[in-house]
Design a protein around this motif. Sequence first.
Motif, PDB file in Angstrom:
ATOM      1  N   ALA A 381     -24.712 -56.453  58.157  1.00  0.00           N
ATOM      2  CA  ALA A 381     -25.296 -55.144  58.499  1.00  0.00           C
ATOM      3  C   ALA A 381     -24.199 -54.086  58.520  1.00  0.00           C
ATOM      4  N   ILE A 382     -24.581 -52.844  58.214  1.00  0.00           N
ATOM      5  CA  ILE A 382     -23.652 -51.700  58.248  1.00  0.00           C
ATOM      6  C   ILE A 382     -24.333 -50.584  59.035  1.00  0.00           C
ATOM      7  N   GLU A 383     -23.619 -50.077  60.053  1.00  0.00           N
ATOM      8  CA  GLU A 383     -24.154 -48.987  60.857  1.00  0.00           C
ATOM      9  C   GLU A 383     -23.238 -47.771  60.700  1.00  0.00           C
ATOM     10  N   PRO A 384     -23.606 -46.795  59.828  1.00  0.00           N
ATOM     11  CA  PRO A 384     -22.742 -45.630  59.630  1.00  0.00           C
ATOM     12  C   PRO A 384     -22.874 -44.625  60.787  1.00  0.00           C
ATOM     13  N   ALA A 385     -21.783 -43.883  61.043  1.00  0.00           N
ATOM     14  CA  ALA A 385     -21.846 -42.798  62.024  1.00  0.00           C
ATOM     15  C   ALA A 385     -22.628 -41.631  61.424  1.00  0.00           C
ATOM     16  N   GLU A 386     -22.978 -40.697  62.270  1.00  0.00           N
ATOM     17  CA  GLU A 386     -23.755 -39.550  61.806  1.00  0.00           C
ATOM     18  C   GLU A 386     -22.982 -38.785  60.731  1.00  0.00           C
ATOM     19  N   GLY A 387     -23.679 -38.482  59.645  1.00  0.00           N
ATOM     20  CA  GLY A 387     -23.045 -37.762  58.550  1.00  0.00           C
ATOM     21  C   GLY A 387     -22.426 -38.671  57.499  1.00  0.00           C
ATOM     22  N   ARG A 388     -22.479 -39.947  57.721  1.00  0.00           N
ATOM     23  CA  ARG A 388     -21.945 -40.913  56.749  1.00  0.00           C
ATOM     24  C   ARG A 388     -23.091 -41.815  56.261  1.00  0.00           C
ATOM     25  N   ASP A 389     -22.863 -42.489  55.117  1.00  0.00           N
ATOM     26  CA  ASP A 389     -23.871 -43.465  54.662  1.00  0.00           C
ATOM     27  C   ASP A 389     -23.221 -44.842  54.516  1.00  0.00           C
ATOM     28  N   GLN A 390     -24.051 -45.844  54.366  1.00  0.00           N
ATOM     29  CA  GLN A 390     -23.584 -47.227  54.345  1.00  0.00           C
ATOM     30  C   GLN A 390     -22.612 -47.488  53.206  1.00  0.00           C
ATOM     31  N   ASP A 391     -22.937 -47.016  52.012  1.00  0.00           N
ATOM     32  CA  ASP A 391     -22.069 -47.278  50.858  1.00  0.00           C
ATOM     33  C   ASP A 391     -20.698 -46.644  51.041  1.00  0.00           C
ATOM     34  N   GLU A 392     -20.656 -45.460  51.608  1.00  0.00           N
ATOM     35  CA  GLU A 392     -19.371 -44.787  51.815  1.00  0.00           C
ATOM     36  C   GLU A 392     -18.508 -45.579  52.799  1.00  0.00           C
ATOM     37  N   VAL A 393     -19.108 -45.991  53.908  1.00  0.00           N
ATOM     38  CA  VAL A 393     -18.361 -46.755  54.924  1.00  0.00           C
ATOM     39  C   VAL A 393     -17.843 -48.060  54.333  1.00  0.00           C
ATOM     40  N   ILE A 464     -24.837 -49.659  68.583  1.00  0.00           N
ATOM     41  CA  ILE A 464     -25.488 -50.913  68.191  1.00  0.00           C
ATOM     42  C   ILE A 464     -24.593 -52.124  68.405  1.00  0.00           C
ATOM     43  N   ALA A 465     -23.294 -51.894  68.622  1.00  0.00           N
ATOM     44  CA  ALA A 465     -22.340 -52.998  68.724  1.00  0.00           C
ATOM     45  C   ALA A 465     -22.667 -53.959  69.854  1.00  0.00           C
ATOM     46  N   ILE A 475     -17.759 -58.035  65.013  1.00  0.00           N
ATOM     47  CA  ILE A 475     -17.956 -56.589  64.819  1.00  0.00           C
ATOM     48  C   ILE A 475     -16.625 -55.948  64.442  1.00  0.00           C
ATOM     49  N   LEU A 476     -16.617 -55.249  63.327  1.00  0.00           N
ATOM     50  CA  LEU A 476     -15.454 -54.478  62.898  1.00  0.00           C
ATOM     51  C   LEU A 476     -15.860 -53.006  62.802  1.00  0.00           C
ATOM     52  N   HIS A 477     -14.985 -52.128  63.306  1.00  0.00           N
ATOM     53  CA  HIS A 477     -15.244 -50.694  63.181  1.00  0.00           C
ATOM     54  C   HIS A 477     -14.354 -50.095  62.092  1.00  0.00           C
ATOM     55  N   VAL A 478     -14.872 -49.135  61.391  1.00  0.00           N
ATOM     56  CA  VAL A 478     -14.132 -48.439  60.337  1.00  0.00           C
ATOM     57  C   VAL A 478     -13.820 -47.029  60.850  1.00  0.00           C
ATOM     58  N   MET A 479     -12.522 -46.649  60.768  1.00  0.00           N
ATOM     59  CA  MET A 479     -12.097 -45.338  61.267  1.00  0.00           C
ATOM     60  C   MET A 479     -11.437 -44.545  60.144  1.00  0.00           C
ATOM     61  N   ALA A 480     -11.661 -43.234  60.146  1.00  0.00           N
ATOM     62  CA  ALA A 480     -11.011 -42.321  59.202  1.00  0.00           C
ATOM     63  C   ALA A 480     -10.311 -41.250  60.018  1.00  0.00           C
ATOM     64  N   LEU A 488     -19.285 -52.534  61.058  1.00  0.00           N
ATOM     65  CA  LEU A 488     -19.730 -53.625  60.178  1.00  0.00           C
ATOM     66  C   LEU A 488     -20.069 -54.846  61.027  1.00  0.00           C
ATOM     67  N   ARG A 489     -21.195 -55.443  60.734  1.00  0.00           N
ATOM     68  CA  ARG A 489     -21.593 -56.696  61.394  1.00  0.00           C
ATOM     69  C   ARG A 489     -21.307 -57.836  60.436  1.00  0.00           C
ATOM     70  N   LEU A 490     -20.508 -58.785  60.862  1.00  0.00           N
ATOM     71  CA  LEU A 490     -20.193 -59.949  60.037  1.00  0.00           C
ATOM     72  C   LEU A 490     -20.626 -61.222  60.757  1.00  0.00           C
ATOM     73  N   ALA A 491     -21.176 -62.136  60.014  1.00  0.00           N
ATOM     74  CA  ALA A 491     -21.613 -63.414  60.583  1.00  0.00           C
ATOM     75  C   ALA A 491     -21.599 -64.461  59.490  1.00  0.00           C
ATOM     76  N   ASP A 492     -21.669 -65.687  59.935  1.00  0.00           N
ATOM     77  CA  ASP A 492     -21.779 -66.796  58.993  1.00  0.00           C
ATOM     78  C   ASP A 492     -23.180 -66.729  58.392  1.00  0.00           C
ATOM     79  N   GLU A 493     -23.266 -66.373  57.132  1.00  0.00           N
ATOM     80  CA  GLU A 493     -24.562 -66.105  56.507  1.00  0.00           C
ATOM     81  C   GLU A 493     -25.413 -67.353  56.394  1.00  0.00           C
TER      82      GLU A 493
END
Length: 690
Positions: A381-393, A464-465, A475-480, A488-493
């Motif tokens: 799963a991908i949870e973008p912050a306001e003003g961002r989209d999933q693909d960009e993150v 959502i974390a 859970i990994l966060h992406v910062m700019a 980003l939500r990561l799990a054993d698929e």
Amino acid sequence: MNSTPDNPPTTREEHTGHHDHAAHNGHSDHVGQFRRLFWIMLALALPVVGFNEMFAHLVGYQLPDAVWVWWISPILGTLVYFWGGQPFLVGAVSEIRSRNPGMMLLIGLAITVAFIASWGASLRILDHELNFWWELALLVVIMLLGHWIEMRSLAQTTSALDSLAALLPDEADKLDGDEVVKVAPADLLVGDVVIVRPGSSVPADGKIVDGSASIDESMITGESKPVRRGTGEHVVAGTVATDSGLRVQVTAVGDDTALAGIHKLVTDAQASSSRAQRIADVAAAWLFWFALAAAAITAIVWSLFGLPDMAVVRTITVLVIACPHALGLAIPLVVSISTERAARGGVLIKDRLALESTRTVQAVLFDKTGTLTKGEPTVTAIEPAEGRDQDEVLALAAAAEADSEHPLARAIRDAATARELRPPKARDFSSSPAVGVKATVEGAVIEVGGPHLLQQRDVTEQPIASRWRAEGAIILHVMADAQVIGALRLADEIRPESRETVGALHAAGLQVVMITGDAQAVADTVAKDLGIDRVFAGVRPEDKAAKVAELMGEGKKVAMVGDGVNDAPALAQADVGIAIGAGTDVAIGSAGVILASSDPRSVLSVIELSRASYRKMKQNLWWAAGYNLISVPLAAGVLAPIGFVLPMSIGAILMSASTVVVALNAQLLRRLDLAPAHSAARFTGSGVSG
């Protein structure tokens, strides 16, 4: 005793190979020998029958009144007895010496009694009605026909083993410096680099060092869909590069290859003992004494009624009818065909008792990691912050992780690739253990990390974390530029096939249990997603076997499915141990069934094969033993008071017909398609029952 065209295999073991399947490479010769012997004996039997006085009298035609006509049946009949009957006579002697009476002894005894009685009648020593030359000739011919059919059926069951050997190419293109030399696959050494051209087979197990291709692994896994393999991934000998060329560094040769291992497993499975086979052997032994007693009673009763000639006729007929030919064929054919079908479907039966036990399983215990799940982290799963989209993150995170070899970094890059994103170039890459990575991407400082990264930057995680954390996800966060732009939500698929597997097992009335060393939250999330009935979480590797024992202690028959070293004790503890995805050497050593693919639906194929095989074994045993138990009294003449006696010739024909029925019934197993998807569809569609 060695087999030649005039000296076919004679003992039951040599003849069928039930106990030593290493001799299967000679099956085609044995088939040819029995075929030739059958046709030769048929040619000799025709004049024996046609010029036999008793047969002419029964049918109603007149023989020429000449001395030479009288001697055709005795002379050619003697040839039929010693030549065509030789496999049975030698086999009978072998059974006497081994004190293991069985089919060969009964056949040998029957044709010997007929031979002696016929000569007695021909020489006017015994009553002319004991002229059995025509019946002797028909019996030998029919028995040879039955053996030919049996040998041909057994030879067909080894076609999977033959096709495994045929998968390897005749030559391999080996790189020798800058040159390419052709060598036999057997001459390859570990470390050699070979070129696999499009459409060619991989000559040995190895690792791809250059190139990528869609690999047809159907002969190993049973799945028809090609799998994409690239640099760094392993390929197996006998698989086919369908669309592109590869360079492969050899990692295993000869007996160490997966193909050789599969061959050995199938051979061992066909040679291993089974409970059903032991039942058939015991039944055959009892049938021998039953036949001997019936023959003795028949001889005594008919003699007491003052009919010694009829006593001989009835006794011979009893011995012919009682031959446990179909009984001896009932189980081995089913076992051979089932193990061959299993191998073609990517199910390797190491222990036939395990296969037989699978049909009674009430609970299936799955290891989670690597079995129900892929065993590697995946972006779920991908949870973008306001003003961002999933693909960009995701693209920025993949760019920052471009130079990292961490499993989480690979998962992020794979997710970007799956979405067909093109991450921008990054520079000034750096990583900090337990914190995360940092790189400059398009003029911005991009950071990807866990909770320690947020603490260092004193920023707040995405709302959502907390829910993701409760589910046990990574859970990994992406910062700019020190600002959170997404999480980003990561799990054993979970494997897509796992849901289908659990649903199909429920449809079949089985309980599904999961065991894992992961935390309860992680385990519960997976179990809820899949609809699993019961969960053992936080279980240490050394305690897995105890959990299996706990289930068994509740009165359940348990199948354990796992793939790792830490699953080995549990696999050994369970009623049925199933190693999935080829597993580790230790797991394979502890399991009775090995699945070549990582598809959990293959478990359904094992259950279906077990149930189908058991049905065929039961049908064949009932047919073979029941036929003998009914026909022997008829041959003895129990219905003589109402005018019915079973002729010897009809008895011989019916006996061979019984063998053919058993063989054809076993062959129906070949129609069973064990592809995992098909097995799952049948389970969910019909609720397969035991």
